[in-house]
Design a protein around this motif. Structure first.
Motif, mmCIF file in Angstrom:
data_model
loop_
_atom_site.group_PDB
_atom_site.id
_atom_site.type_symbol
_atom_site.label_atom_id
_atom_site.label_comp_id
_atom_site.label_asym_id
_atom_site.label_seq_id
_atom_site.Cartn_x
_atom_site.Cartn_y
_atom_site.Cartn_z
ATOM 1 N N ILE A 1 -11.684 -13.654 8.487
ATOM 2 C CA ILE A 1 -11.180 -13.075 9.912
ATOM 3 C C ILE A 1 -10.179 -14.085 10.768
ATOM 4 N N GLU A 2 -10.461 -15.268 10.380
ATOM 5 C CA GLU A 2 -9.110 -16.126 11.061
ATOM 6 C C GLU A 2 -8.635 -16.765 9.910
ATOM 7 N N LYS A 3 -7.234 -16.914 10.070
ATOM 8 C CA LYS A 3 -6.293 -17.638 9.083
ATOM 9 C C LYS A 3 -6.355 -19.243 9.186
ATOM 10 N N GLY B 1 -1.564 -26.969 20.950
ATOM 11 C CA GLY B 1 -2.561 -26.867 19.809
ATOM 12 C C GLY B 1 -3.845 -27.609 19.922
ATOM 13 N N LEU B 2 -4.753 -26.849 19.918
ATOM 14 C CA LEU B 2 -6.213 -27.621 20.027
ATOM 15 C C LEU B 2 -6.601 -27.438 18.399
ATOM 16 N N LYS B 3 -6.813 -28.601 17.872
ATOM 17 C CA LYS B 3 -7.442 -28.859 16.640
ATOM 18 C C LYS B 3 -8.752 -28.795 16.491
ATOM 19 N N VAL B 4 -9.136 -27.866 15.939
ATOM 20 C CA VAL B 4 -10.856 -27.639 15.892
ATOM 21 C C VAL B 4 -11.392 -27.920 14.416
ATOM 22 N N VAL B 5 -10.589 -27.793 13.231
ATOM 23 C CA VAL B 5 -11.199 -28.113 12.057
ATOM 24 C C VAL B 5 -10.233 -29.060 11.189
ATOM 25 N N SER C 1 -5.843 -25.039 14.056
ATOM 26 C CA SER C 1 -5.662 -25.380 15.387
ATOM 27 C C SER C 1 -5.516 -24.040 15.837
ATOM 28 N N TYR C 2 -6.067 -23.981 17.262
ATOM 29 C CA TYR C 2 -5.754 -22.929 18.081
ATOM 30 C C TYR C 2 -4.693 -22.872 19.030
ATOM 31 N N ARG C 3 -3.868 -22.207 19.831
ATOM 32 C CA ARG C 3 -3.065 -22.376 20.561
ATOM 33 C C ARG C 3 -3.843 -22.204 21.973
ATOM 34 N N VAL C 4 -3.649 -23.292 22.805
ATOM 35 C CA VAL C 4 -4.498 -22.845 23.933
ATOM 36 C C VAL C 4 -3.334 -23.602 25.029
ATOM 37 N N ASN C 5 -3.293 -22.988 26.144
ATOM 38 C CA ASN C 5 -2.413 -23.147 27.047
ATOM 39 C C ASN C 5 -1.109 -23.684 26.451
ATOM 40 N N PRO D 1 -22.017 -12.511 12.192
ATOM 41 C CA PRO D 1 -21.314 -13.219 13.186
ATOM 42 C C PRO D 1 -22.657 -13.818 14.065
ATOM 43 N N GLN D 2 -22.223 -14.827 15.011
ATOM 44 C CA GLN D 2 -23.147 -15.513 15.819
ATOM 45 C C GLN D 2 -23.832 -14.685 16.871
ATOM 46 N N GLN D 3 -22.944 -14.019 17.540
ATOM 47 C CA GLN D 3 -23.820 -13.067 18.359
ATOM 48 C C GLN D 3 -24.059 -11.583 18.050
ATOM 49 N N GLY E 1 -23.869 -29.421 13.265
ATOM 50 C CA GLY E 1 -22.939 -30.311 13.839
ATOM 51 C C GLY E 1 -22.957 -29.912 15.386
ATOM 52 N N PRO E 2 -22.369 -30.554 16.299
ATOM 53 C CA PRO E 2 -22.642 -30.461 17.648
ATOM 54 C C PRO E 2 -21.731 -29.003 18.024
ATOM 55 N N ASN E 3 -21.963 -28.703 19.217
ATOM 56 C CA ASN E 3 -21.294 -27.469 19.670
ATOM 57 C C ASN E 3 -19.776 -27.751 19.742
ATOM 58 N N GLY E 4 -19.045 -26.838 19.258
ATOM 59 C CA GLY E 4 -17.547 -26.744 19.373
ATOM 60 C C GLY E 4 -16.888 -27.578 18.339
ATOM 61 N N SER E 5 -17.640 -27.853 17.195
ATOM 62 C CA SER E 5 -17.145 -28.573 15.972
ATOM 63 C C SER E 5 -16.516 -27.937 15.129
ATOM 64 N N GLY E 6 -16.295 -26.606 15.371
ATOM 65 C CA GLY E 6 -15.627 -25.896 14.540
ATOM 66 C C GLY E 6 -16.345 -24.859 13.497
ATOM 67 N N LYS E 7 -17.700 -24.998 13.564
ATOM 68 C CA LYS E 7 -18.689 -24.431 12.560
ATOM 69 C C LYS E 7 -18.211 -22.828 12.458
ATOM 70 N N THR E 8 -18.229 -22.265 13.750
ATOM 71 C CA THR E 8 -18.070 -20.764 13.761
ATOM 72 C C THR E 8 -16.668 -20.476 13.103
ATOM 73 N N THR E 9 -15.549 -21.151 13.263
ATOM 74 C CA THR E 9 -14.161 -21.190 13.072
ATOM 75 C C THR E 9 -14.127 -21.365 11.437
ATOM 76 N N LEU E 10 -14.939 -22.358 10.836
ATOM 77 C CA LEU E 10 -14.780 -22.490 9.717
ATOM 78 C C LEU E 10 -15.456 -21.199 8.763
HETATM 79 N N1 LIG Z 1 -9.768 -17.822 19.393
HETATM 80 C C1 LIG Z 1 -9.878 -19.209 19.865
HETATM 81 N N2 LIG Z 1 -8.795 -19.670 20.757
HETATM 82 C C2 LIG Z 1 -8.726 -20.929 21.221
HETATM 83 N N3 LIG Z 1 -9.957 -21.683 21.045
HETATM 84 C C3 LIG Z 1 -10.960 -21.510 20.208
HETATM 85 C C4 LIG Z 1 -10.966 -20.109 19.713
HETATM 86 N N4 LIG Z 1 -12.180 -19.900 18.923
HETATM 87 C C5 LIG Z 1 -12.814 -21.108 19.192
HETATM 88 N N5 LIG Z 1 -12.055 -22.130 20.059
HETATM 89 C C6 LIG Z 1 -12.503 -23.423 20.204
HETATM 90 O O1 LIG Z 1 -12.538 -24.143 18.885
HETATM 91 C C7 LIG Z 1 -13.641 -24.907 19.129
HETATM 92 C C8 LIG Z 1 -14.673 -24.761 18.031
HETATM 93 O O2 LIG Z 1 -15.078 -23.822 18.261
HETATM 94 P P1 LIG Z 1 -16.150 -23.115 17.211
HETATM 95 O O3 LIG Z 1 -15.699 -22.893 15.887
HETATM 96 O O4 LIG Z 1 -16.976 -21.874 17.853
HETATM 97 O O5 LIG Z 1 -17.588 -24.212 17.394
HETATM 98 P P2 LIG Z 1 -19.149 -24.069 16.991
HETATM 99 O O6 LIG Z 1 -19.305 -23.048 16.315
HETATM 100 O O7 LIG Z 1 -19.261 -25.261 16.058
HETATM 101 O O8 LIG Z 1 -19.773 -24.250 18.359
HETATM 102 C C9 LIG Z 1 -14.100 -24.717 20.765
HETATM 103 O O9 LIG Z 1 -13.635 -25.775 21.525
HETATM 104 C C10 LIG Z 1 -13.473 -23.494 20.890
HETATM 105 O O10 LIG Z 1 -13.555 -23.325 22.420
#
Ligand SMILES: Nc1ncnc2c1ncn2[C@@H]1O[C@H](COP(=O)(O)OP(=O)(O)O)[C@@H](O)[C@H]1O
Ligand SMILES: [Mg+2]
Lengths: 252, 251
Positions: free
Chosen positions: B62-64, B25-29, B18-22, B80-82, B46-55
């Motif tokens: 890099i992330e815990k 908690g925003l659960k992404v994985v 989960s990320y802390r957003v505002n 990395p993606q970019q 998976g679709p955009n925003g499904s947490g692939k990059t996070t995983l």
């Molecule tokens: N450092 C961060 N802080 C807060 N939210 C994040 C952060 N990184 C990613 N997110 C959010 O987590 C969700 C998953 O992101 P990401 O892992 O990049 O997905 P994907 O690679 O599948 O498109 C997105 O909604 C993104 O906005």
């Protein structure tokens, strides 16, 4: 050659203004004491070249010393602000607030504290040019692409390695923007410092020329101040070219 | 922390993030478990925003993760993606970078760099900056850099998504060759169903946020694969199923 061509329009405009100016004064519509002609300014510069050079050297030393000290301080401060959130929270608001202090009003105090010598002028230069350089560097460091930092982390790089190998190079662009603004402010700072009280320097010479209505000398002095600013600015551009070869590549 | 054991397996055990957003908690994985055997090529789709990059970031250390346990080999390469080439370093300097970080610059590495650049037809570009190379060449350099340090695991985040179709096809073929030579594990995120069918031994489909595994699929095609011959009935059906899954998730 293409570099030179770029400046042709500006050069023509300058020339046109100078010719118009010269013609206006020559027509007798205005006294040379109020507005001296360009040719008179040049001859004033030539006549007083020894004494102007004498003053210019002092100003130049103040500007250079002040600017170098200022850049060192800015790099240290910006790095600390970038690396530490507590430092940022404590220091950044003070930095911004310090910009509301009228530096001209501060100069007499510096005079009382440090006398008429070169030191209070260098301090004014530092105060003038520090802010734009520090802020630009903080900006640049903070704008480091995250993917590059991520890559470094994945390779087990230390914080210090990331700073040195990624954050600093990534910040160079903005840093040089700050340096250019700072360089121009530095020259202003030196002259302002001298206005308030000094034995020597272009500010002193300019003021005494103005008091005796030697307007041609005033203009001549301004020209020399501009030349110092151009020199400093030119050096910054040169250093940028040398330290950022990949920018040159981008245009290729 | 990601535990980097000297095992060649990649294991996710009940990973959540989960990320802390505002201030919330925003659960992404969400509770992802999977095991990748050594030497396998795995695609995550998976679709955009499904947490692939996070995983992938969790895997790369890099992330815990918020919960769960990750096991990964020691020597990993992460793209990395970019992109991961430093714009201010030449191709050669970029290739040296991992060794520089570990303070292991030596003559052997230089010779290795020379040999690899030559092998991949990039020897003329050793002194070039990334901005002077095409997108395909940049990714090639980034992949050569991973190959240079013989990783046990390569982590790729949409490596070819910025490339034109033709270049992408070439790079896919080239990546598979590289993988077979290195005999390492690859975990690759992609958007592209055809790409995943061509590359992967195994495909995991993630749901939209928070990302859960909604399907695991083994690609039943012998290697070396031909991109034009991935049209057996079974594979076409698999593609159709993936497409439908992804379309459903997008809504
Ligand atoms: N450092 C961060 N802080 C807060 N939210 C994040 C952060 N990184 C990613 N997110 C959010 O987590 C969700 C998953 O992101 P990401 O892992 O990049 O997905 P994907 O690679 O599948 O498109 C997105 O909604 C993104 O906005
Ligand atoms: Mg992503």
């Amino acid at each position: 050659m293409r570099e030179f061509r770029k400046y042709l329009p500006a050069l023509f405009l300058t020339l046109a203004i100078l010719i118009g100016w010269q013609a206006y004064v020559a027509s007798g519509l205005i006294s040379q004491r109020i507005l001296p002609s360009p040719s008179l300014i040049l001859s004033a510069l030539f006549d007083a070249k020894a004494i102007i050079a004498d003053h210019a050297l002092v100003t130049f030393v103040e500007v250079l010393a002040g600017f170098i000290i200022s850049v060192c301080f800015a790099v240290i401060t910006a790095t600390a602000i970038f690396l530490s959130t507590p430092v940022k929270k404590a220091l950044y608001p003070l930095l911004v607030a310090s910009q509301t202090i009228p530096i001209i009003a501060l100069a007499p105090l510096l005079l009382i504290w440090f006398g008429f010598g070169i030191v209070p002028k260098i301090i004014v230069v530092v105060i003038y040019s520090f802010f734009p350089v520090a802020v630009a560097l903080v900006d640049g460091l903070s704008a480091t692409p995250k993917n590059l930092v991520d890559y470094m982390k994945s390779q087990g790089a230390t914080r210090w390695q990331i700073l040195r190998l990624v954050n600093y190079p990534a910040a160079l662009d903005k840093f040089f923007i700050g340096l250019k603004i700072g360089a121009v402010y530095a020259v202003t700072g030196a002259v302002v410092g001298e206005f308030v009280g000094a034995y020597k320097g272009l500010g002193v010479y300019l003021q005494s020329s103005a008091y005796s209505y030697a307007t041609a000398q005033v203009f001549a002095t301004i020209l020399v101040i501009m030349a110092i600013a151009f020199m400093l600015l030119g050096s910054v551009f040169l250093v940028q070219k040398l330290t950022m070869p990949w920018k040159r590549a981008n245009n290729a | 922390m990601t535990t980097r054991l000297a095992t060649d397996r990649v294991v996710f055990e009940n990973i959540s993030k989960s990320y802390r957003v505002n201030n919330a908690g925003l659960k992404v994985v969400d509770d992802i478990s999977l095991t990748v055997d050594p030497g396998k090529f795995v695609c995550l789709i998976g679709p955009n925003g499904s947490g692939k990059t996070t995983l992938l970031k969790i895997l790369a250390g890099i992330e815990k993760q918020s919960a769960g346990k990750v096991t990964a080999p020691d020597n990993i390469a992460y793209l990395p993606q970019q992109g991961s080439l430093m714009p201010w370093l030449t191709v050669r300097e970029n290739l040296r970078l991992p060794a520089k970080i570990k303070n292991q610059l030596d003559n052997k590495l230089e010779k290795n760099i020379d040999r690899n650049l030559k092998q991949f037809g990039l020897d003329k570009f050793a002194g070039f900056y990334p901005a002077e190379l095409s997108g395909g060449m940049q990714q090639k350099v980034a992949l050569i850099r991973t190959a240079l340090y013989t990783p046990d695991l390569i982590i790729l985040d949409e490596p070819f998504s910025a490339l034109d179709a033709i270049t992408r096809l070439q790079m896919q073929v080239w990546l598979v060759e590289l993988w077979r030579k290195l005999k390492c594990t690859v975990i690759c995120v992609t958007h592209d169903i055809n790409e995943s069918m061509f590359l992967a031994d195994e495909i995991y489909v993630l749901s939209s946020r928070p990302g859960k595994i909604i399907r695991q699929m083994t690609v039943d095609a012998r290697r070396p694969r031909d991109i034009d011959k991935l049209s057996t009935k079974r594979l076409l059906n698999a593609q159709k199923e993936l497409r439908e899954l992804l379309v459903n998730e997008r809504i």
